[in-house]
Write an enzyme that holds these catalytic residues in place. Structure first.
Site: not given
Ligand SMILES: Cc1cc2nc3c(=O)[nH]c(=O)nc-3n(C[C@H](O)[C@H](O)[C@H](O)COP(=O)(O)O)c2cc1C
Length: 210
Positions: A188-190
């Site tokens: 999730s692009r974290l």
């Protein structure tokens, strides 16, 4: 087409800095991991320099030296990158290993390797690489690929059964690392980012938003 490309990073692994005073330790681990996984050019890095016109220019080079505070590479001392480093010793480096989901960014100051270091490395290289380094006037205009091939053969003939001397125009740079950022992919692009910066001779560790 490119708009549709979407990689969902799974897990580049948590970033663990064992010792803030060993800022390049994790870089060594990551390069070793890339070598172990047989990634092609595990030591390739993008080097950015800034010329007299203030414009940055980037290109790939191979990391050939690493110790506790420095990394380094070899090149032609009359190349564009070398001329730019003469003007501005501040350089930036980026390394990325896609299958590892890991990136490293470095800022540092470049200085030339001593000639004995360059000589040792030159004579450790395969003969054909030595001939290429001797022959190439890197970054200068070349009339045709045939001209390059002929110049290569001419160097081969000149030094038949002899050592290829270390060319004066060939050398390398060590880069004293002033900051290094480790990046690891997460879902999730974290993504995880940790930067170590040299401040008053101490390493300051900071976590950054992705
Ligand atoms: C994977 C890879 C590794 C490279 N390694 C080096 C290197 O170690 N030294 C070098 O001078 N050029 C290397 N090159 C070529 C440079 O990218 C570049 O074309 C050349 O050094 C001239 O750059 P300049 O005109 O900006 O000086 C490499 C290219 C690739 C694709």
């Amino acid at each position: 087409m490119v708009k549709e490309i979407r990689v969902d990073y799974r897990d580049g692994g948590r970033i663990v800095i064992q010792d803030d005073d060993g800022p390049l330790d994790l870089l060594k681990d990551w390069i070793n991991e890339a070598i172990q996984k047989n990634l092609i050019e595990a030591n390739a890095m993008c080097l950015s320099t800034v010329g007299s016109d203030g414009a940055p220019r980037s290109r790939m080079v191979l990391l050939k030296h690493i110790n506790d505070t420095e990394i380094g590479f070899f090149t032609n001392l009359n190349s564009d990158k070398a001329l730019e480093i003469d003007i501005n010793k501040k350089v930036a480096i980026t390394m990325f290993w896609a299958p590892l989901e890991k990136q490293v960014r470095i800022l540092g100051t470049a200085s030339e390797f001593a000639r004995d270091v360059v000589s040792d490395y030159h004579f450790s290289r395969p003969r054909l690489s030595q001939i290429a380094a001797y022959t190439s006037t890197q970054s200068k205009e070349l009339a045709s690929i045939e001209v390059l091939d002929e110049e290569f053969r001419s160097t081969e003939r000149k030094y038949k059964d002899k050592k290829i001397p270390l060319p004066n125009h060939w050398g390398g740079y060590k880069i004293l690392v002033e900051s290094i950022e480790y990046w690891s992919g997460r879902p999730s692009r974290l993504h995880e980012r940790v930067i170590l910066q040299s401040v008053n001779n101490e390493w300051k560790k900071t976590r950054l938003y992705p």
